[in-house]
Design an enzyme around this catalytic site. Sequence first.
Site, PDB file in Angstrom:
ATOM      1  N   ASP A  11      51.605  19.384  22.651  1.00 25.28           N
ATOM      2  CA  ASP A  11      50.184  19.930  21.733  1.00 25.28           C
ATOM      3  C   ASP A  11      49.340  19.179  21.898  1.00 25.28           C
ATOM      4  O   ASP A  11      49.494  18.488  21.108  1.00 25.28           O
ATOM      5  CB  ASP A  11      51.169  19.997  20.168  1.00 25.28           C
ATOM      6  CG  ASP A  11      51.958  20.489  21.168  1.00 25.28           C
ATOM      7  OD1 ASP A  11      53.434  20.183  22.269  1.00 25.28           O
ATOM      8  OD2 ASP A  11      53.608  21.352  19.948  1.00 25.28           O
ATOM      9  N   GLU A  42      49.126  25.100  21.249  1.00 23.41           N
ATOM     10  CA  GLU A  42      49.595  25.846  20.183  1.00 23.41           C
ATOM     11  C   GLU A  42      48.962  25.128  18.536  1.00 23.41           C
ATOM     12  O   GLU A  42      48.707  25.986  17.969  1.00 23.41           O
ATOM     13  CB  GLU A  42      50.613  25.863  20.100  1.00 23.41           C
ATOM     14  CG  GLU A  42      51.847  25.134  19.325  1.00 23.41           C
ATOM     15  CD  GLU A  42      52.520  24.643  19.301  1.00 23.41           C
ATOM     16  OE1 GLU A  42      52.796  26.408  18.869  1.00 23.41           O
ATOM     17  OE2 GLU A  42      53.248  23.841  18.920  1.00 23.41           O
ATOM     18  N   ASN A  43      48.256  23.910  18.641  1.00 21.23           N
ATOM     19  CA  ASN A  43      48.279  23.280  17.516  1.00 21.23           C
ATOM     20  C   ASN A  43      46.343  22.688  17.648  1.00 21.23           C
ATOM     21  O   ASN A  43      46.179  22.395  16.350  1.00 21.23           O
ATOM     22  CB  ASN A  43      48.757  21.815  17.310  1.00 21.23           C
ATOM     23  CG  ASN A  43      50.338  22.394  17.020  1.00 21.23           C
ATOM     24  OD1 ASN A  43      51.041  21.322  18.237  1.00 21.23           O
ATOM     25  ND2 ASN A  43      50.667  22.838  15.952  1.00 21.23           N
ATOM     26  N   HIS A  71      53.630  28.721  17.285  1.00 21.42           N
ATOM     27  CA  HIS A  71      51.905  29.148  16.612  1.00 21.42           C
ATOM     28  C   HIS A  71      51.468  29.490  17.529  1.00 21.42           C
ATOM     29  O   HIS A  71      49.922  30.138  16.883  1.00 21.42           O
ATOM     30  CB  HIS A  71      51.693  27.719  16.091  1.00 21.42           C
ATOM     31  CG  HIS A  71      52.224  27.187  14.839  1.00 21.42           C
ATOM     32  ND1 HIS A  71      52.721  27.392  14.126  1.00 21.42           N
ATOM     33  CD2 HIS A  71      52.350  25.995  15.478  1.00 21.42           C
ATOM     34  CE1 HIS A  71      53.314  26.564  13.467  1.00 21.42           C
ATOM     35  NE2 HIS A  71      53.205  25.106  13.756  1.00 21.42           N
ATOM     36  N   HIS A 158      59.772  23.803  24.540  1.00 17.68           N
ATOM     37  CA  HIS A 158      58.986  24.805  23.380  1.00 17.68           C
ATOM     38  C   HIS A 158      60.404  24.459  22.174  1.00 17.68           C
ATOM     39  O   HIS A 158      60.657  25.041  20.896  1.00 17.68           O
ATOM     40  CB  HIS A 158      58.110  24.835  23.150  1.00 17.68           C
ATOM     41  CG  HIS A 158      57.375  24.696  22.163  1.00 17.68           C
ATOM     42  ND1 HIS A 158      55.904  23.612  22.166  1.00 17.68           N
ATOM     43  CD2 HIS A 158      56.992  25.101  21.198  1.00 17.68           C
ATOM     44  CE1 HIS A 158      55.700  23.337  21.089  1.00 17.68           C
ATOM     45  NE2 HIS A 158      55.861  24.435  19.791  1.00 17.68           N
ATOM     46  N   HIS A 183      56.262  20.185  21.091  1.00 14.83           N
ATOM     47  CA  HIS A 183      56.487  20.817  19.805  1.00 14.83           C
ATOM     48  C   HIS A 183      57.170  19.127  18.682  1.00 14.83           C
ATOM     49  O   HIS A 183      56.867  19.597  17.853  1.00 14.83           O
ATOM     50  CB  HIS A 183      57.822  21.601  20.075  1.00 14.83           C
ATOM     51  CG  HIS A 183      58.574  22.263  18.428  1.00 14.83           C
ATOM     52  ND1 HIS A 183      57.997  22.755  18.288  1.00 14.83           N
ATOM     53  CD2 HIS A 183      59.267  22.306  17.454  1.00 14.83           C
ATOM     54  CE1 HIS A 183      57.825  22.999  16.927  1.00 14.83           C
ATOM     55  NE2 HIS A 183      59.360  22.957  16.383  1.00 14.83           N
ATOM     56  N   HIS A 185      55.742  16.715  19.072  1.00 15.85           N
ATOM     57  CA  HIS A 185      54.827  15.370  19.220  1.00 15.85           C
ATOM     58  C   HIS A 185      54.916  14.179  18.905  1.00 15.85           C
ATOM     59  O   HIS A 185      54.365  13.396  18.814  1.00 15.85           O
ATOM     60  CB  HIS A 185      53.312  15.964  17.886  1.00 15.85           C
ATOM     61  CG  HIS A 185      53.164  17.339  17.338  1.00 15.85           C
ATOM     62  ND1 HIS A 185      52.329  17.998  15.929  1.00 15.85           N
ATOM     63  CD2 HIS A 185      53.250  18.305  18.527  1.00 15.85           C
ATOM     64  CE1 HIS A 185      51.991  19.184  17.014  1.00 15.85           C
ATOM     65  NE2 HIS A 185      52.924  19.748  17.890  1.00 15.85           N
TER      66      HIS A 185
HETATM   67 FE   FE2 Z   1      52.990  21.460  18.543  1.00 13.54          FE
HETATM   68 FE   FE2 Z   2      55.623  24.049  17.921  1.00 17.95          FE
END
Ligand code: FE2
Ligand code: FE2
Length: 290
Positions: A11, A42-43, A71, A158, A183, A185
């Site tokens: 991510d 996604e981030n 997200h 994820h 997901h 991180h």
């Molecule tokens: Fe994420």
């Molecule tokens: Fe996520």
Amino acid sequence: MGHVTIAFLGDIFAVPGRRVVQQQLPTLRADHEPDLVIANAENACRGLGLSPDLYRKIRGYGIDAITLGDHVFREAKIVEVLETPGEPIARPANLPASAAGREWIRIEPSGDRTRSVFVITVLGRVFVSLPSDSPFTTVDRILAALPEPDPIVIVEAHMEATSEKAALAHHLDGRVAAVLGTHTHVPTADARILPGGTAFITDVGMCGPYDSVIGRDKRAVVKHMSTSMYTPFGIGEGDEALCGALIRVDEATGRAVHIERIEYRADRTQPPFAGQGGPRGETGASGQQR
Ligand SMILES: [Fe+2]
Ligand SMILES: [Fe+2]
């Protein structure tokens, strides 16, 4: 036939994540000469979602294909990119069929590789708030429908729970090239090839600031968690690193022959961290962190 080498990055988290990818991806490419680089983004936008502008910017850093997670729709304008035919971006496959975007994407690697690579990402259902269908039956359904016999498939798990990721990997062992977790991180130390030839790692980690609480400002998160008072979570800063996994797949069998975790730490004395030219700082929105 030879081998296709795929780099998969975790991510990309807000400005620090974008900066470290911009700075370190050329080194990764020089070191490992991947045929294909995939990243979860996604981030990317202030920690939540991906805007069309940032989609194009991140692609411009040398990312060939992009995936999204829970997200996915936080930046609503991403729908126009998700619905543009041919754009190499996948939304989680186990969302309702009526959700915008594609359940899988097909990428043609660079160079003299002869096989396509199919990319699927699925959400977990344990401790993930966005409702989704079974990731197990969703991937089974897609594998049965892919338009190529014995395809090379990368599945992104994820998910929050390590158990759900391991279960999906064993469910798919021998049928896909890799199951790669995202997901949380936080990178894990368990990269390995399962008995059936599927590469697996519980989590590749994020591309972002590790001197943080999974990307967010550590002071704000500590205050919130230690007092239970509402505290907006800004973006963390410091110890930026690009994290991911490198997989080598036998084009003849579609199974993995190698997986390793990769990590490139930012050089904060060099652009875009120092001097002009990098993305401007952002404070970030409060909200769910992963
Ligand atoms: Fe994420
Ligand atoms: Fe996520």
